[in-house]
Enzyme design. Sequence first.
Site, PDB file in Angstrom:
ATOM      1  N   LYS A 117       0.899  -1.175   0.049  1.00 40.98           N
ATOM      2  CA  LYS A 117       0.036  -0.076  -0.018  1.00 40.98           C
ATOM      3  C   LYS A 117       0.881   1.211  -0.138  1.00 40.98           C
ATOM      4  O   LYS A 117       1.879   1.205   0.615  1.00 40.98           O
ATOM      5  CB  LYS A 117      -0.974   0.180   1.215  1.00 40.98           C
ATOM      6  CG  LYS A 117      -1.707   1.293   1.326  1.00 40.98           C
ATOM      7  CD  LYS A 117      -2.640   1.199   2.456  1.00 40.98           C
ATOM      8  CE  LYS A 117      -2.139   1.570   4.034  1.00 40.98           C
ATOM      9  NZ  LYS A 117      -1.483   2.978   4.035  1.00 40.98           N
ATOM     10  N   GLU A 119       0.907   6.006  -0.379  1.00 36.11           N
ATOM     11  CA  GLU A 119      -0.137   7.070  -0.238  1.00 36.11           C
ATOM     12  C   GLU A 119       0.112   7.903  -1.421  1.00 36.11           C
ATOM     13  O   GLU A 119       1.083   7.968  -2.052  1.00 36.11           O
ATOM     14  CB  GLU A 119       0.252   7.815   1.156  1.00 36.11           C
ATOM     15  CG  GLU A 119      -0.011   6.942   2.480  1.00 36.11           C
ATOM     16  CD  GLU A 119       0.284   7.676   3.690  1.00 36.11           C
ATOM     17  OE1 GLU A 119       0.437   9.019   3.530  1.00 36.11           O
ATOM     18  OE2 GLU A 119       0.235   6.937   4.721  1.00 36.11           O
ATOM     19  N   GLU A 186      -9.343   7.474   3.577  1.00 34.18           N
ATOM     20  CA  GLU A 186      -9.080   7.981   5.173  1.00 34.18           C
ATOM     21  C   GLU A 186      -9.256   9.430   5.233  1.00 34.18           C
ATOM     22  O   GLU A 186      -9.048  10.252   4.323  1.00 34.18           O
ATOM     23  CB  GLU A 186      -7.515   7.805   5.556  1.00 34.18           C
ATOM     24  CG  GLU A 186      -7.265   8.160   7.035  1.00 34.18           C
ATOM     25  CD  GLU A 186      -5.912   7.674   7.292  1.00 34.18           C
ATOM     26  OE1 GLU A 186      -5.256   7.087   6.541  1.00 34.18           O
ATOM     27  OE2 GLU A 186      -5.656   7.968   8.590  1.00 34.18           O
TER      28      GLU A 186
HETATM   29  O1  KIV Z   1      -0.266   2.618   8.774  1.00 27.83           O
HETATM   30  C1  KIV Z   1      -1.802   2.167   9.036  1.00 27.83           C
HETATM   31  O2  KIV Z   1      -2.070   1.439   9.843  1.00 27.83           O
HETATM   32  C2  KIV Z   1      -2.595   2.643   7.924  1.00 27.83           C
HETATM   33  C3  KIV Z   1      -3.979   2.326   8.073  1.00 27.83           C
HETATM   34  C4  KIV Z   1      -4.757   3.057   9.099  1.00 27.83           C
HETATM   35  C5  KIV Z   1      -4.971   2.515   6.856  1.00 27.83           C
HETATM   36  O3  KIV Z   1      -2.286   3.052   6.851  1.00 27.83           O
END
Ligand code: KIV
Length: 269
Positions: A117, A119, A186
């Site tokens: 993931k 950003e 988010e």
């Molecule tokens: O780092 C994290 O825990 C996150 C989530 C809250 C989406 O990015």
Amino acid sequence: MNQRGKVTINTLLKMKKRGEKIVMLTAYDYQMALLEDGAGVEMILVGDSLGMVVLGYENTLPVTVDDVVHHLKAVSRARPRAFLLGDMPFMSYQASVEDAVRNAGRLVKEGGAEAIKLEGGRRMESVIRAILDADIPVMGHIGLTPQSLHRFGGYKVQGKDAASAEKLIEEAKFLEEVGCFSMVLEGMPWPLAGKITKSLTIPTIGIGAGAGCDGQVLVINDMLGLLEEFAPKFVKRFGEFGKEITEAIKKYIDEVKNEKFPGSEHSYS
Ligand code: KIV
């Protein structure tokens, strides 16, 4: 969904089609991964939130790729049925495409992640394309992206005015078109998150984005109530384990001080 089968990207896409909610939690160690997986979550994220809840930093910015790999290794040893994601920490993908691919590769190859993931939206295009070209699935993350803390001037809900809402709708569309399999929404108004979700064929996972998302994610420490003083609006505590742990430790202290523990049943003859 087959309750016993491994959760894959295909499972998640099918869940979206069926309108079945997807449940995601963060985990940072083997034991919590076993508990979450045993309870039946569909996605586990080793998030850069580990910087705050595990390592004691003020924000996520100091987290390194080594930190994420270390915790991913522990979580992946639980061999979860849940789909396992690794979070790309700050400056592991911003400086160059080559860095980004190499670091995403480390999360998969060393840490055991099944996807990463990161950003950001359109400005991450070249990075996302290159990671996808390396056959690593990418989850997007837009809205209140914590790594942009200083640019936002704090943890501020995004997309509150028409122009910034429109921008987020465009960013979400872009992430789908570029090939992300899912995205985190988010810190944005719930009607906006609902609108984005309806406009996409890939699942959205919300945090502080209301009930209209295809799924929800929370930081495990927050939802368990481990840190009593941390209580933002978007977190619901499903337990008060901070208090319970303190009580248990106090009982232990009391029993050791008063010579009640260890008793004969805990001692070898
Ligand atoms: O780092 C994290 O825990 C996150 C989530 C809250 C989406 O990015």
